[in-house]
Design a protein around this motif. Structure first.
Motif, PDB file in Angstrom:
ATOM      1  N   VAL A  91      25.748 -21.419 -16.771  1.00  0.00           N
ATOM      2  CA  VAL A  91      25.054 -22.425 -15.973  1.00  0.00           C
ATOM      3  C   VAL A  91      25.802 -22.539 -14.655  1.00  0.00           C
ATOM      4  O   VAL A  91      26.981 -22.880 -14.632  1.00  0.00           O
ATOM      5  N   VAL A  92      25.112 -22.223 -13.566  1.00  0.00           N
ATOM      6  CA  VAL A  92      25.702 -22.376 -12.242  1.00  0.00           C
ATOM      7  C   VAL A  92      25.589 -23.847 -11.857  1.00  0.00           C
ATOM      8  O   VAL A  92      24.508 -24.431 -11.935  1.00  0.00           O
ATOM      9  N   LEU A  93      26.717 -24.444 -11.487  1.00  0.00           N
ATOM     10  CA  LEU A  93      26.777 -25.843 -11.059  1.00  0.00           C
ATOM     11  C   LEU A  93      27.453 -25.849  -9.699  1.00  0.00           C
ATOM     12  O   LEU A  93      28.676 -25.693  -9.603  1.00  0.00           O
ATOM     13  N   THR A  94      26.663 -25.975  -8.645  1.00  0.00           N
ATOM     14  CA  THR A  94      27.161 -25.746  -7.299  1.00  0.00           C
ATOM     15  C   THR A  94      26.521 -26.694  -6.290  1.00  0.00           C
ATOM     16  O   THR A  94      25.516 -27.343  -6.597  1.00  0.00           O
ATOM     17  N   THR A  95      27.087 -26.752  -5.109  1.00  0.00           N
ATOM     18  CA  THR A  95      26.531 -27.594  -4.043  1.00  0.00           C
ATOM     19  C   THR A  95      25.378 -26.910  -3.324  1.00  0.00           C
ATOM     20  O   THR A  95      24.594 -27.569  -2.652  1.00  0.00           O
ATOM     21  N   SER A  96      25.242 -25.611  -3.450  1.00  0.00           N
ATOM     22  CA  SER A  96      24.226 -24.871  -2.713  1.00  0.00           C
ATOM     23  C   SER A  96      22.848 -24.994  -3.358  1.00  0.00           C
ATOM     24  O   SER A  96      22.679 -24.720  -4.539  1.00  0.00           O
ATOM     25  N   GLY A  97      21.895 -25.357  -2.542  1.00  0.00           N
ATOM     26  CA  GLY A  97      20.509 -25.367  -2.980  1.00  0.00           C
ATOM     27  C   GLY A  97      19.705 -24.285  -2.266  1.00  0.00           C
ATOM     28  O   GLY A  97      18.475 -24.312  -2.281  1.00  0.00           O
ATOM     29  N   ALA A  98      20.412 -23.334  -1.660  1.00  0.00           N
ATOM     30  CA  ALA A  98      19.755 -22.277  -0.889  1.00  0.00           C
ATOM     31  C   ALA A  98      18.962 -21.344  -1.804  1.00  0.00           C
ATOM     32  O   ALA A  98      19.463 -20.916  -2.846  1.00  0.00           O
ATOM     33  N   ASP A  99      17.736 -21.046  -1.402  1.00  0.00           N
ATOM     34  CA  ASP A  99      16.863 -20.177  -2.194  1.00  0.00           C
ATOM     35  C   ASP A  99      17.514 -18.835  -2.511  1.00  0.00           C
ATOM     36  O   ASP A  99      17.404 -18.334  -3.630  1.00  0.00           O
ATOM     37  N   GLU A 100      18.203 -18.240  -1.535  1.00  0.00           N
ATOM     38  CA  GLU A 100      18.815 -16.925  -1.770  1.00  0.00           C
ATOM     39  C   GLU A 100      19.926 -17.002  -2.825  1.00  0.00           C
ATOM     40  O   GLU A 100      20.103 -16.067  -3.616  1.00  0.00           O
ATOM     41  N   ASP A 101      20.664 -18.113  -2.872  1.00  0.00           N
ATOM     42  CA  ASP A 101      21.692 -18.286  -3.901  1.00  0.00           C
ATOM     43  C   ASP A 101      21.055 -18.440  -5.278  1.00  0.00           C
ATOM     44  O   ASP A 101      21.498 -17.834  -6.262  1.00  0.00           O
ATOM     45  N   ILE A 102      20.011 -19.259  -5.337  1.00  0.00           N
ATOM     46  CA  ILE A 102      19.319 -19.484  -6.609  1.00  0.00           C
ATOM     47  C   ILE A 102      18.748 -18.171  -7.135  1.00  0.00           C
ATOM     48  O   ILE A 102      18.969 -17.791  -8.298  1.00  0.00           O
ATOM     49  N   GLU A 103      18.043 -17.450  -6.275  1.00  0.00           N
ATOM     50  CA  GLU A 103      17.433 -16.178  -6.684  1.00  0.00           C
ATOM     51  C   GLU A 103      18.478 -15.147  -7.094  1.00  0.00           C
ATOM     52  O   GLU A 103      18.297 -14.447  -8.092  1.00  0.00           O
ATOM     53  N   SER A 104      19.572 -15.055  -6.342  1.00  0.00           N
ATOM     54  CA  SER A 104      20.583 -14.055  -6.679  1.00  0.00           C
ATOM     55  C   SER A 104      21.257 -14.368  -8.010  1.00  0.00           C
ATOM     56  O   SER A 104      21.523 -13.466  -8.804  1.00  0.00           O
ATOM     57  N   CYS A 105      21.505 -15.641  -8.282  1.00  0.00           N
ATOM     58  CA  CYS A 105      22.150 -16.002  -9.549  1.00  0.00           C
ATOM     59  C   CYS A 105      21.257 -15.678 -10.744  1.00  0.00           C
ATOM     60  O   CYS A 105      21.721 -15.124 -11.741  1.00  0.00           O
ATOM     61  N   TYR A 106      19.968 -16.013 -10.638  1.00  0.00           N
ATOM     62  CA  TYR A 106      19.058 -15.673 -11.733  1.00  0.00           C
ATOM     63  C   TYR A 106      18.909 -14.161 -11.869  1.00  0.00           C
ATOM     64  O   TYR A 106      18.856 -13.635 -12.984  1.00  0.00           O
ATOM     65  N   SER A 107      18.875 -13.454 -10.748  1.00  0.00           N
ATOM     66  CA  SER A 107      18.770 -11.988 -10.802  1.00  0.00           C
ATOM     67  C   SER A 107      19.973 -11.361 -11.482  1.00  0.00           C
ATOM     68  O   SER A 107      19.850 -10.355 -12.173  1.00  0.00           O
ATOM     69  N   LEU A 108      21.143 -11.971 -11.298  1.00  0.00           N
ATOM     70  CA  LEU A 108      22.365 -11.452 -11.909  1.00  0.00           C
ATOM     71  C   LEU A 108      22.479 -11.810 -13.391  1.00  0.00           C
ATOM     72  O   LEU A 108      23.289 -11.227 -14.103  1.00  0.00           O
ATOM     73  N   GLY A 109      21.694 -12.797 -13.847  1.00  0.00           N
ATOM     74  CA  GLY A 109      21.714 -13.140 -15.266  1.00  0.00           C
ATOM     75  C   GLY A 109      22.120 -14.558 -15.607  1.00  0.00           C
ATOM     76  O   GLY A 109      22.354 -14.871 -16.773  1.00  0.00           O
ATOM     77  N   ALA A 110      22.204 -15.441 -14.604  1.00  0.00           N
ATOM     78  CA  ALA A 110      22.515 -16.841 -14.902  1.00  0.00           C
ATOM     79  C   ALA A 110      21.423 -17.431 -15.783  1.00  0.00           C
ATOM     80  O   ALA A 110      20.246 -17.106 -15.642  1.00  0.00           O
ATOM     81  N   SER A 111      21.830 -18.299 -16.690  1.00  0.00           N
ATOM     82  CA  SER A 111      20.877 -18.951 -17.594  1.00  0.00           C
ATOM     83  C   SER A 111      20.223 -20.169 -16.968  1.00  0.00           C
ATOM     84  O   SER A 111      19.114 -20.548 -17.336  1.00  0.00           O
ATOM     85  N   SER A 112      20.927 -20.802 -16.034  1.00  0.00           N
ATOM     86  CA  SER A 112      20.435 -22.014 -15.408  1.00  0.00           C
ATOM     87  C   SER A 112      21.156 -22.200 -14.082  1.00  0.00           C
ATOM     88  O   SER A 112      22.258 -21.690 -13.888  1.00  0.00           O
ATOM     89  N   TYR A 113      20.538 -22.954 -13.189  1.00  0.00           N
ATOM     90  CA  TYR A 113      21.115 -23.217 -11.870  1.00  0.00           C
ATOM     91  C   TYR A 113      20.923 -24.694 -11.582  1.00  0.00           C
ATOM     92  O   TYR A 113      19.792 -25.189 -11.581  1.00  0.00           O
ATOM     93  N   ILE A 114      22.018 -25.402 -11.346  1.00  0.00           N
ATOM     94  CA  ILE A 114      21.973 -26.837 -11.091  1.00  0.00           C
ATOM     95  C   ILE A 114      22.719 -27.128  -9.794  1.00  0.00           C
ATOM     96  O   ILE A 114      23.847 -26.676  -9.604  1.00  0.00           O
ATOM     97  N   VAL A 115      22.079 -27.893  -8.915  1.00  0.00           N
ATOM     98  CA  VAL A 115      22.735 -28.336  -7.685  1.00  0.00           C
ATOM     99  C   VAL A 115      23.518 -29.604  -8.004  1.00  0.00           C
ATOM    100  O   VAL A 115      22.980 -30.547  -8.597  1.00  0.00           O
ATOM    101  N   LYS A 116      24.805 -29.603  -7.631  1.00  0.00           N
ATOM    102  CA  LYS A 116      25.661 -30.765  -7.893  1.00  0.00           C
ATOM    103  C   LYS A 116      25.083 -32.002  -7.210  1.00  0.00           C
ATOM    104  O   LYS A 116      24.687 -31.950  -6.050  1.00  0.00           O
ATOM    105  N   PRO A 117      25.062 -33.096  -7.923  1.00  0.00           N
ATOM    106  CA  PRO A 117      24.562 -34.338  -7.326  1.00  0.00           C
ATOM    107  C   PRO A 117      25.600 -34.935  -6.382  1.00  0.00           C
ATOM    108  O   PRO A 117      26.779 -34.573  -6.417  1.00  0.00           O
TER     109      PRO A 117
END
Length: 148
Positions: A91-117
């Motif tokens: 599970v990626v837990l990060t400050t970035s909400g950038a589309d390219e970061d989200i897409e790259s993480c899922y493409s690499l195999g991340a199970s989930s992507y969460i933007v830190k509140p």
């Protein structure tokens, strides 16, 4: 379905304040989780290698994306390329909400992507959601083993 054994979660985040807040949120909302913290991508990879040698792999990884040295993308890529680790949900837990970061993480195999509140209450909500989904609903690999 509720699990009786605690799950072991590895957490990599280079920000000491974020590590403290995450720890506190888990203690408050999901105290049965066993947490092991790492400061960067290199140290979590070493921790996973050590855990493999002792057959005590975590059942879940929370991973910050932007860390010095090996960043979260590199860690995901290495773990998903290795048969010994690819089964562990990340599970990626990060400050970035950038589309390219989200897409790259899922493409690499991340199970989930969460933007830190931005608030601690928001973090508590995320930890409660993580607890409900990853600890109470989902059956994780290695969950039925007892860890020391």
């Amino acid at each position: 379905m509720s699990h009786t054994l605690p799950i072991h979660i590895y957490i990599a985040d280079d920000d000491a304040d974020d590590r403290l807040l995450i720890r506190d949120a888990f203690l408050e909302s999901a105290h049965q989780a066993r947490l092991t913290f790492y400061e960067d991508g290199e140290t979590i990879l070493q921790g996973l290698s050590d855990a493999l040698a002792t057959r005590t792999l975590p059942q879940l990884i929370l991973l910050d994306l932007n860390m010095p040295g090996k960043d979260g993308r590199q860690v995901i890529s290495e773990l998903k390329a290795d048969i010994a680790f690819r089964h562990i949900p990340i599970v990626v837990l990060t400050t970035s909400g950038a589309d390219e970061d989200i897409e790259s993480c899922y493409s690499l195999g991340a199970s989930s992507y969460i933007v830190k509140p931005v608030s601690y209450d928001g973090l508590l909500d995320i930890v409660r959601s993580l607890k409900h989904y990853w600890m109470e609903t989902t059956v994780l690999p290695g969950k039925n083993k007892h860890y020391v």
